[in-house]
Design a protein around this motif. Structure first.
Motif, PDB file in Angstrom:
ATOM      1  N   TRP A 102      -8.563  10.186  16.358  1.00 20.16           N
ATOM      2  CA  TRP A 102      -8.113  10.587  14.828  1.00 20.16           C
ATOM      3  C   TRP A 102      -7.819  11.634  15.036  1.00 20.16           C
ATOM      4  O   TRP A 102      -9.167  12.791  14.833  1.00 20.16           O
ATOM      5  CB  TRP A 102      -8.507   9.970  13.739  1.00 20.16           C
ATOM      6  CG  TRP A 102      -7.784   8.628  13.099  1.00 20.16           C
ATOM      7  CD1 TRP A 102      -8.414   7.833  13.236  1.00 20.16           C
ATOM      8  CD2 TRP A 102      -6.502   7.839  12.980  1.00 20.16           C
ATOM      9  NE1 TRP A 102      -8.060   6.366  13.252  1.00 20.16           N
ATOM     10  CE2 TRP A 102      -6.710   6.961  12.946  1.00 20.16           C
ATOM     11  CE3 TRP A 102      -5.602   8.838  12.508  1.00 20.16           C
ATOM     12  CZ2 TRP A 102      -5.817   6.207  12.161  1.00 20.16           C
ATOM     13  CZ3 TRP A 102      -4.361   7.924  11.365  1.00 20.16           C
ATOM     14  CH2 TRP A 102      -4.941   6.111  11.508  1.00 20.16           C
ATOM     15  N   GLU A 117      -1.367  15.173  11.792  1.00 17.15           N
ATOM     16  CA  GLU A 117      -2.264  14.305  11.866  1.00 17.15           C
ATOM     17  C   GLU A 117      -1.685  12.922  12.930  1.00 17.15           C
ATOM     18  O   GLU A 117      -0.188  12.431  12.770  1.00 17.15           O
ATOM     19  CB  GLU A 117      -2.625  13.057  10.283  1.00 17.15           C
ATOM     20  CG  GLU A 117      -3.421  12.053  10.466  1.00 17.15           C
ATOM     21  CD  GLU A 117      -3.606  10.983   9.465  1.00 17.15           C
ATOM     22  OE1 GLU A 117      -4.806  10.252   8.988  1.00 17.15           O
ATOM     23  OE2 GLU A 117      -2.297  11.288   8.507  1.00 17.15           O
ATOM     24  N   ILE A 152       0.377   7.069   8.470  1.00 14.29           N
ATOM     25  CA  ILE A 152       0.064   8.778   8.380  1.00 14.29           C
ATOM     26  C   ILE A 152       1.322   9.245   7.688  1.00 14.29           C
ATOM     27  O   ILE A 152       0.450  10.064   6.527  1.00 14.29           O
ATOM     28  CB  ILE A 152       0.174   8.815   9.903  1.00 14.29           C
ATOM     29  CG1 ILE A 152      -0.537   8.853  10.770  1.00 14.29           C
ATOM     30  CG2 ILE A 152       0.357  10.882  10.204  1.00 14.29           C
ATOM     31  CD1 ILE A 152      -0.712   8.675  12.202  1.00 14.29           C
ATOM     32  N   GLU A 180      -3.224   2.668   6.671  1.00 10.76           N
ATOM     33  CA  GLU A 180      -2.922   4.054   8.087  1.00 10.76           C
ATOM     34  C   GLU A 180      -4.642   3.614   8.599  1.00 10.76           C
ATOM     35  O   GLU A 180      -4.469   2.698   8.916  1.00 10.76           O
ATOM     36  CB  GLU A 180      -3.418   4.728   7.388  1.00 10.76           C
ATOM     37  CG  GLU A 180      -3.236   6.130   8.016  1.00 10.76           C
ATOM     38  CD  GLU A 180      -4.582   7.296   7.625  1.00 10.76           C
ATOM     39  OE1 GLU A 180      -5.016   7.832   8.220  1.00 10.76           O
ATOM     40  OE2 GLU A 180      -4.766   7.835   6.304  1.00 10.76           O
TER      41      GLU A 180
END
Length: 184
Positions: A102, A117, A152, A180
């Motif tokens: 991530w 992200e 996201i 997520e």
């Protein structure tokens, strides 16, 4: 068709890059925005994590609960924060391997900060058919790339609302399949 190994999305938030970075870089805070991650057990809650920091992520999707072992790989204040998910399990992260990465970038723009992200699938050695079968089982029918893309967007929208003083998002786990940080 080969599976998609990375997805990302961006949003512009009326806040300074460093202020947003300091929130995201404290993994114990992620539960405030994520529809799935409920936070993390970190060495120094309330402070941004640094490269090498290890933490345990806690997650919920519907009735399912699990934890992950994560290691911070990048921590550049106001610019970039990233971590690898290296183990997963129901109560203890026992299954080890490359699970996911991530990453969050913070770019100053006229209106504030563009936050991006991204999720990168770490299961590169898994055959596509096996990953697809597992993904559909774990997500209720979606491939992880599609699943993470939607989540996201939800996380970024909740971060924006929180940072700009707007409405709060749904509580973690109060979703029908979209979540997520499925590997976080």
């Amino acid at each position: 068709m080969a599976r998609i190994m990375q997805v990302q999305d961006s949003i512009v938030i009326a806040a300074e890059p460093l202020a947003l970075y300091e929130q995201i870089a404290d993994p114990s805070q992620m539960g405030r925005w994520s529809p799935e991650n409920t936070g993390a057990k970190v060495p120094a809650p309330g402070s941004p994590a640094t490269v090498g920091t290890r933490f345990i992520g806690t997650n919920r999707r519907g009735k399912a609960r699990w934890v992950t072992s994560c290691t911070v790989t990048e921590a550049v204040p106001g610019k970039r924060f990233a971590f690898d998910v290296t183990a997963i399990g129901p109560k203890t992260p026992l299954l080890r391997g490359r699970i996911a990465t991530w990453a969050y970038t913070f770019e100053p723009v006229e209106e504030g900060t563009r936050v991006t992200e991204s999720w990168t699938d770490g299961r590169s050695r898994w055959p596509d058919f096996l990953a697809a079968r597992f993904d559909r089982f774990a997500t209720g029918g979606k491939l992880f790339a599609d699943f993470q893309r939607g989540n996201i967007a939800r996380t970024l929208a909740a971060l924006k609302a929180d940072a700009e003083g707007g409405a709060q998002h749904e509580a973690p786990g109060d979703t029908e399949g979209d979540a997520e940080d499925g590997t976080q």
